[in-house]
Design a protein around this motif. Structure first.
Motif, PDB file in Angstrom:
ATOM      1  N   ILE A 154       0.895  -1.163   0.000  1.00 38.18           N
ATOM      2  CA  ILE A 154       0.000   0.000   0.000  1.00 38.18           C
ATOM      3  C   ILE A 154       0.933   1.213   0.000  1.00 38.18           C
ATOM      4  N   TYR A 168       2.483   5.134   0.020  1.00 37.70           N
ATOM      5  CA  TYR A 168       2.336   6.386   0.776  1.00 37.70           C
ATOM      6  C   TYR A 168       1.768   7.442  -0.161  1.00 37.70           C
ATOM      7  N   HIS A 197       4.437   7.328  -9.113  1.00 40.93           N
ATOM      8  CA  HIS A 197       5.431   7.448 -10.191  1.00 40.93           C
ATOM      9  C   HIS A 197       5.729   6.069 -10.769  1.00 40.93           C
ATOM     10  N   GLY A 213       7.755   3.699 -10.186  1.00 44.61           N
ATOM     11  CA  GLY A 213       7.906   2.566  -9.270  1.00 44.61           C
ATOM     12  C   GLY A 213       6.555   2.001  -8.855  1.00 44.61           C
ATOM     13  N   HIS A 214       5.638   2.870  -8.488  1.00 48.61           N
ATOM     14  CA  HIS A 214       4.305   2.416  -8.069  1.00 48.61           C
ATOM     15  C   HIS A 214       3.562   1.785  -9.236  1.00 48.61           C
ATOM     16  N   THR A 245       5.026  -1.904  -9.951  1.00 42.17           N
ATOM     17  CA  THR A 245       4.555  -2.992  -9.084  1.00 42.17           C
ATOM     18  C   THR A 245       3.086  -3.296  -9.360  1.00 42.17           C
ATOM     19  N   ASP A 262      -1.206   3.756   2.265  1.00 41.66           N
ATOM     20  CA  ASP A 262      -0.652   3.689   3.620  1.00 41.66           C
ATOM     21  C   ASP A 262      -0.579   5.137   4.113  1.00 41.66           C
ATOM     22  N   TYR A 283      -3.209  -6.314   4.593  1.00 35.85           N
ATOM     23  CA  TYR A 283      -3.403  -7.482   3.731  1.00 35.85           C
ATOM     24  C   TYR A 283      -4.504  -8.407   4.253  1.00 35.85           C
ATOM     25  N   GLY A 289       8.628  -4.095  -3.553  1.00 32.18           N
ATOM     26  CA  GLY A 289       9.977  -3.707  -3.939  1.00 32.18           C
ATOM     27  C   GLY A 289      10.978  -4.252  -2.913  1.00 32.18           C
ATOM     28  N   GLU A 302      13.232  -3.034  -1.149  1.00 35.27           N
ATOM     29  CA  GLU A 302      13.604  -2.261   0.051  1.00 35.27           C
ATOM     30  C   GLU A 302      12.689  -2.531   1.240  1.00 35.27           C
ATOM     31  N   ILE A 303      11.559  -3.223   1.008  1.00 38.38           N
ATOM     32  CA  ILE A 303      10.650  -3.456   2.137  1.00 38.38           C
ATOM     33  C   ILE A 303      10.465  -4.951   2.409  1.00 38.38           C
ATOM     34  N   HIS A 346      10.756  -7.457  -6.013  1.00 29.86           N
ATOM     35  CA  HIS A 346      11.337  -7.114  -7.312  1.00 29.86           C
ATOM     36  C   HIS A 346      12.384  -6.010  -7.147  1.00 29.86           C
ATOM     37  N   GLY A 347      13.066  -5.729  -8.243  1.00 29.07           N
ATOM     38  CA  GLY A 347      14.176  -4.774  -8.188  1.00 29.07           C
ATOM     39  C   GLY A 347      13.714  -3.325  -8.299  1.00 29.07           C
ATOM     40  N   TRP A 348      14.672  -2.446  -8.337  1.00 29.58           N
ATOM     41  CA  TRP A 348      14.390  -1.001  -8.389  1.00 29.58           C
ATOM     42  C   TRP A 348      14.711  -0.417  -9.738  1.00 29.58           C
ATOM     43  N   TRP A 349      13.883   0.529 -10.141  1.00 35.99           N
ATOM     44  CA  TRP A 349      14.086   1.255 -11.392  1.00 35.99           C
ATOM     45  C   TRP A 349      15.043   2.420 -11.205  1.00 35.99           C
TER      46      TRP A 349
HETATM   47  O1  ME8 Z   1       7.085   1.649   1.102  1.00 37.02           O
HETATM   48  N1  ME8 Z   1      11.573   0.968  -8.527  1.00 37.02           N
HETATM   49  O2  ME8 Z   1       5.306   2.844   0.231  1.00 37.02           O
HETATM   50  P1  ME8 Z   1       5.979   3.613  -1.005  1.00 37.02           P
HETATM   51  C1  ME8 Z   1      10.726  -0.046  -8.341  1.00 37.02           C
HETATM   52  N2  ME8 Z   1       3.896   2.421   2.374  1.00 37.02           N
HETATM   53  N3  ME8 Z   1       9.693   0.000  -7.493  1.00 37.02           N
HETATM   54  C2  ME8 Z   1       9.520   1.121  -6.793  1.00 37.02           C
HETATM   55  C3  ME8 Z   1      10.382   2.232  -6.917  1.00 37.02           C
HETATM   56  C4  ME8 Z   1      11.462   2.123  -7.849  1.00 37.02           C
HETATM   57  N4  ME8 Z   1      12.323   3.099  -8.068  1.00 37.02           N
HETATM   58  N5  ME8 Z   1       9.951   3.202  -6.085  1.00 37.02           N
HETATM   59  C5  ME8 Z   1       8.847   2.701  -5.469  1.00 37.02           C
HETATM   60  C6  ME8 Z   1       5.925   2.048   1.146  1.00 37.02           C
HETATM   61  N6  ME8 Z   1       8.582   1.447  -5.902  1.00 37.02           N
HETATM   62  C7  ME8 Z   1       5.022   1.565   2.248  1.00 37.02           C
HETATM   63  C8  ME8 Z   1       4.607   0.155   1.943  1.00 37.02           C
HETATM   64  S1  ME8 Z   1       3.234  -2.083   2.472  1.00 37.02           S
HETATM   65  C9  ME8 Z   1       2.501  -2.757   3.802  1.00 37.02           C
HETATM   66  C10 ME8 Z   1       3.710  -0.478   2.967  1.00 37.02           C
HETATM   67  C11 ME8 Z   1       7.441   0.600  -5.510  1.00 37.02           C
HETATM   68  O3  ME8 Z   1       4.957   4.583  -1.484  1.00 37.02           O
HETATM   69  C12 ME8 Z   1       7.882  -0.715  -4.880  1.00 37.02           C
HETATM   70  O4  ME8 Z   1       6.819  -1.616  -4.917  1.00 37.02           O
HETATM   71  O5  ME8 Z   1       7.312   4.109  -0.624  1.00 37.02           O
HETATM   72  C13 ME8 Z   1       8.112  -0.292  -3.472  1.00 37.02           C
HETATM   73  O6  ME8 Z   1       8.125  -1.378  -2.562  1.00 37.02           O
HETATM   74  C14 ME8 Z   1       6.920   0.609  -3.247  1.00 37.02           C
HETATM   75  O7  ME8 Z   1       6.732   1.277  -4.500  1.00 37.02           O
HETATM   76  C15 ME8 Z   1       7.162   1.601  -2.119  1.00 37.02           C
HETATM   77  O8  ME8 Z   1       6.096   2.498  -2.105  1.00 37.02           O
END
Ligand code: ME8
Length: 516
Positions: free
Chosen positions: A13, A15, A21, A23-24, A27, A52, A236, A261, A263-264, A290-293
């Motif tokens: 979920i 923020y 953008h 990344g969101h 996923t 979130d 969830y 992603g 990082e979490i 998954h990886g990061w862009w």
């Molecule tokens: O972490 N490349 O929310 P968030 C790939 N609220 N995926 C990316 C990305 C990038 N550069 N940047 C963001 C949070 N994402 C928490 C999560 S879940 C219970 C709570 C995607 O808004 C990726 O899926 O920071 C990453 O895990 C998520 O956006 C983080 O979104």
């Protein structure tokens, strides 16, 4: 209801402190592809996403914009919701952590953790990463020069009374689960990272903030709000009715698969597993990180001008279509690896759609139109080796795709059907139907070539339905096939019947004059 089993897929979920953008979008599209595929093969599927909305990050963003967190979320959450509609995302539900149903569910979860004797009052002193909403140990903080490992911003020192969750008590069981269930964390390399960090030992987790007001009050001590990750991970199951009057969805779909992603991953595998153990509920089926862009080889950043924001994404969709964006995102790297957005790669991916897939379909529909009045001819015996090779590839595609989807190899899922289209183009080049058509003695051979080519592109398009929902359906209509909510099994049980009237041949991915 299907007897094929069930599939519950979630995104993090997000923020809503700013607009979504790349990344969101990435996923969410990956989760959408998985949801669509599992629905197509007849599984009883549920797909959840959401926002979130609590925590210090939202409070600080609101302050910087001279607004309140409540106003900030009311401004940004509708942008997420309407974006998913605009992008044709097939989520079944959208959970907000400020909703009454979520709060009720979180309270029930925390009460059960209290009942298990897993929460006690103490005091927290240490470092906090406010962007990640993460407690950081002294060793980690020092190693990163007291800056966030993710954003590079300075860590903040916290000192306040706090309730703690007995994470240490559950750590050995969580480790045991991760080690014994090879599929629980994917991909493998990330699983090893979690195992080594967990093996090094953990501290109990601070799960409440007494200095923060923006959050869900702790049921036993409302002066504290619940730590945002405890609140967020709960989504969830709260979205499925856990801890509320009607938990039918929870009973039906849990445990699910979490797509996130990298990082979490720690939160999703360690904190979340321990929480579920504390409340006596099953752990997720799988957590896939998954990886990061990055963009053009560098971290995406507004100041560097390489940030792939909504405006940029909408521009790409306007020029090339939504399905081309979906294909590119999946195609960009083996799923799980980091990815880099480049114009060169985008153009390459688009060319595969237009020059390989679209062109193959167009050749076939046009030839059947020209040589057989648009009516699909039958294949005739004897078939040649080149025919058998194409037939074998055609027949194998659904099974190979099922394997790749099962292993969440999304890049393969995108590429396998395109490879079949590429092979079909090669088959047409080699068998030269345009020459066969000139010789009446070769009429039967021509018909075989037309039929087998059509069967191959048919399967290629079926195989792309989850990734290119609009374009694959449009391509299938050109072949005279209407989907009418049929499952993959029903579609695959019937090859294109001879005598089928094909539709108009039109380019599926018309050339775009403007560069990406
Ligand atoms: O972490 N490349 O929310 P968030 C790939 N609220 N995926 C990316 C990305 C990038 N550069 N940047 C963001 C949070 N994402 C928490 C999560 S879940 C219970 C709570 C995607 O808004 C990726 O899926 O920071 C990453 O895990 C998520 O956006 C983080 O979104």
């Amino acid at each position: 209801m299907s007897n094929r089993g069930r599939f519950y897929i979630t995104t993090p979920i997000y923020y809503p402190n700013a607009e979504p953008h790349l990344g969101h979008v990435y996923t969410t599209i990956c989760a959408d592809v998985l949801a669509r595929y599992h629905r197509l093969v007849g599984e009883d599927t549920w797909f959840l996403t959401g926002t979130d909305e609590h925590g210090i990050k939202m409070v600080k963003t609101a302050e910087s914009q001279n607004t309140t967190p409540a106003e900030l979320v009311e401004k940004n959450v509708p942008i997420f919701e309407s974006l998913w509609k605009e992008l044709n995302i097939s989520n079944d539900d959208f959970i907000r952590t400020t909703s009454a149903r979520h709060k009720q569910g979180v309270e029930a979860i925390v009460r059960r953790m209290l009942d298990s004797g897993d929460i006690y009052l103490g005091s927290y002193e240490g470092w906090y990463d406010e962007g990640q909403e993460e407690f950081v140990t002294e060793t980690e903080a020092k190693a990163n020069e007291y800056k966030s490992a993710v954003s590079g911003r300075p860590l903040v020192r916290y000192k306040e009374p706090s309730y703690f969750f007995k994470l240490k008590k559950y750590a050995p069981r969580v480790l045991e689960h991760i080690q014994s269930q090879a599929d629980f964390i994917q991909p493998e390399a990330r699983r090893n990272e979690v195992i080594s960090k967990l093996s090094a030992g953990v501290e109990d987790l601070s799960i409440s903030r007494s200095s923060l007001k923006w959050g869900i009050p702790l049921p036993n001590d409302p002066q504290h709000v619940i730590y945002v990750w405890i609140d967020a991970l709960s989504n969830y199951i709260t979205a499925m009715g856990y801890g509320q009057a009607d938990d039918a969805l929870y009973q039906r779909y849990w445990p699910g698969v979490h797509l996130i992603g990298k990082e979490i991953l720690w939160f999703h595998t360690v904190y979340w597993s321990a929480m579920l153990m504390s409340i006596g509920q099953p752990l997720p089926r799988q957590v896939y990180a998954h990886g990061w862009w990055t963009a053009e080889g560098r971290k995406m950043s507004k100041s560097m001008g390489n940030f792939i924001d909504l405006g940029k994404l909408r521009g790409v969709i306007g020029d090339y279509g939504l399905d081309a964006l979906r294909y590119y995102l999946l195609r960009a790297a083996p799923f799980g690896n980091d990815l880099d957005w480049t114009e060169t790669d985008f153009n390459k991916a688009f060319k595969e759609l237009s020059d390989v897939l679209g062109n193959c379909l167009n050749r076939i529909v046009k030839m059947v139109g020209r040589y057989r009045g648009g009516v699909l001819p039958a294949a005739h015996e004897p078939v040649e080796e080149i025919d058998r090779n194409l037939q074998a590839q055609t027949e194998m595609l659904p099974q190979r795709l099922a394997g790749s989807y099962g292993r969440v190899e999304l890049q393969q899922c995108a590429m396998l059907p395109i490879e079949l289209a590429r092979a079909t183009n090669g088959y047409i080049d080699a068998t030269e139907p345009f020459k066969l058509a000139k010789d009446p003695a070769k009429a039967a051979r021509l018909e075989t070539v037309l039929n087998l080519s059509a069967q191959a592109i048919y399967r290629s398009l079926l195989g792309l339905l989850a990734i290119l929902p609009e374009k694959a359906a449009a391509g299938l209509r050109q072949l005279g096939v209407e989907l009418e909510g049929r499952t993959m099994e029903q579609l695959l049980s019937m090859p294109l019947p001879p005598g089928l009237q094909l539709g108009e041949g039109q380019p599926l991915f018309p050339r775009v004059e403007k560069p990406a």
